[in-house]
Design a protein around this motif. Structure first.
Motif, PDB file in Angstrom:
ATOM      1  N   TRP A   1      40.310  37.913  40.491  1.00 10.57           N
ATOM      2  CA  TRP A   1      41.708  38.131  40.169  1.00 10.57           C
ATOM      3  C   TRP A   1      42.401  38.851  41.313  1.00 10.57           C
ATOM      4  N   GLN A   2      43.483  38.322  41.810  1.00 12.14           N
ATOM      5  CA  GLN A   2      44.271  38.848  42.928  1.00 12.14           C
ATOM      6  C   GLN A   2      43.431  39.031  44.201  1.00 12.14           C
TER       7      GLN A   2
ATOM      8  N   GLY B   1      41.246  42.907  47.322  1.00  9.48           N
ATOM      9  CA  GLY B   1      42.042  42.661  46.130  1.00  9.48           C
ATOM     10  C   GLY B   1      41.371  43.213  44.896  1.00  9.48           C
TER      11      GLY B   1
END
Length: 154
Positions: free
Chosen positions: A85-86, A125
């Motif tokens: 995620w991200q 991230g």
């Protein structure tokens, strides 16, 4: 397509607190080069465990049996992706930005049997969980061509 987990070092070294062994994940695949008796082989290797950065290597090889097979042109493209995620990714060599989490680097050689790329991936991230390294390659000789792809991921 075959996937292999490679480890070096001794288990006993881990038990006495020595440096952890080097660990790598790899994948390879091959395709016949029509009319030549040779094959095009794509290979991808990357670290399995990392704290900050992850090394990677990709190659495309032309082989006839276990021998090197010279072709007119051989290409290799490494695509490295940070998964999560991200996720973000920096790469050395920098390559082409596909997205925030994916970079691509290509190399072409002429009149030889191999094209290879190696470098360092720096994933980042929130909740980054893994890295995937793919190798896409092609070889050309006497009007025929063949392509192979392999992906290593932890």
């Amino acid at each position: 397509m075959k996937k292999t987990l490679l480890t070096t070092g001794l288990v006993g070294m881990l038990l006495v607190g020595a440096t952890a062994p080097a660990i790598a994940i790899s994948d390879s695949a091959s395709t016949p080069l029509p009319g030549t008796g040779a094959k095009v082989e794509a290979n991808a290797w990357q670290c399995n465990a990392y704290v900050d950065k992850c090394s990677f290597k990709t190659s495309t090889k032309a082989k006839k049996g276990s021998s090197k097979y010279k072709v007119s042109k051989i290409t290799n493209t490494a695509t490295v992706k940070a998964n999560g995620w991200q996720a973000t990714l920096s790469l050395s060599p920098s390559g082409t930005k596909v997205s925030e989490s994916t970079r691509r680097v290509s190399w072409t050689n002429k009149n030889t049997w191999i094209s290879d790329i190696s470098g360092i991936a720096d994933p980042g991230g929130a909740l980054n969980t893994s890295v995937t390294t793919c190798s896409d390659g092609g070889a050309f000789k006497s009007g025929v061509k063949a392509f192979a792809s392999a992906c290593a991921n932890d």
